[in-house]
Design an enzyme around this catalytic site. Structure first.
Site, PDB file in Angstrom:
ATOM      1  N   CYS A 114       0.870  -1.182  -0.118  1.00 51.42           N
ATOM      2  CA  CYS A 114       0.021   0.025   0.178  1.00 51.42           C
ATOM      3  C   CYS A 114       0.865   1.149   0.076  1.00 51.42           C
ATOM      4  CB  CYS A 114      -0.786  -0.134   1.168  1.00 51.42           C
ATOM      5  SG  CYS A 114      -1.989   1.459   1.095  1.00 51.42           S
ATOM      6  N   LEU A 115       0.993   1.867  -1.048  1.00 54.33           N
ATOM      7  CA  LEU A 115       1.739   2.823  -1.345  1.00 54.33           C
ATOM      8  C   LEU A 115       1.054   3.777  -2.457  1.00 54.33           C
ATOM      9  CD1 LEU A 115       4.693   4.262  -0.570  1.00 54.33           C
ATOM     10  CD2 LEU A 115       5.733   3.118  -2.654  1.00 54.33           C
TER      11      LEU A 115
END
Length: 185
Positions: A114-115
């Site tokens: 999750c970036l």
């Protein structure tokens, strides 16, 4: 930019040599391959990050990055990420997965990351260097506000000392809750 001109010159020369010998022409590189070649040649990584090409230098579109954080909760850990880059790069973000099972609020147990710059905030002006620095930043400052691993995020938010102990246990090859981890130190 000089590297791109060299690639073009080499392709032209190989094409001319193949035409003289009657061989078929050289496969043209896609715009994504050319841009990725440029990005890789201009990499400026921290000493704690390394890039490798498990399929050889002929397959630039698939590579691995190893991150060994030197500060924060994950100090002395070793985390390997796979990158798959499409032919339409940089108009599409690379697909990044963590091969190392890690107790982290922004990386789930299947390796999904999750970036924001790999999702909604991706723009063609960003590059591989930016993504690697973003991954590195996840280890120095994990973000409990945008989690994939909700349990880890909750522990980080509510009890940072317990989170630190869980990270250490996981990195040493222990168990956190019902989940076992391989040693990654």
């Amino acid at each position: 930019m000089l590297g791109l001109f060299k690639v073009k010159e080499k392709q032209k020369e190989e094409s001319q040599n193949n035409n003289r010998s009657g061989a078929s022409s050289v496969k043209k590189k896609s715009a994504g391959e050319l841009r990725l070649h440029k990005d890789i040649s201009e990499l400026n990584l921290p000493k704690s990050c390394k890039i490798s090409f498990p399929n050889g230098k002929d397959d630039l579109m698939n590579f691995e990055v190893t991150i060994k954080p030197d500060e924060g909760y994950y100090t002395n850990g070793k985390f390997v990420f796979t990158f798959q880059v499409s032919n339409v790069y940089p108009h599409e973000a690379p697909k990044v997965k963590c091969k190392t099972k890690v107790y982290h609020p922004n990386i789930d147990l299947e390796g999904n990351v999750c970036l924001n710059i790999l999702r909604e905030d991706w723009k063609p002006v960003l590059n591989i260097n930016t993504v690697i620095y973003g991954l590195f930043h996840l280890f120095t400052e994990p973000n409990y506000e945008d989690p994939l691993n909700h349990d880890a995020a909750e522990v980080l938010r509510d009890n940072p000392k317990t989170f630190e102990n869980n990270v250490k246990r996981a990195m040493m090859g222990g168990q956190v809750g019902q989940t076992s981890f391989a040693r990654c130190m």
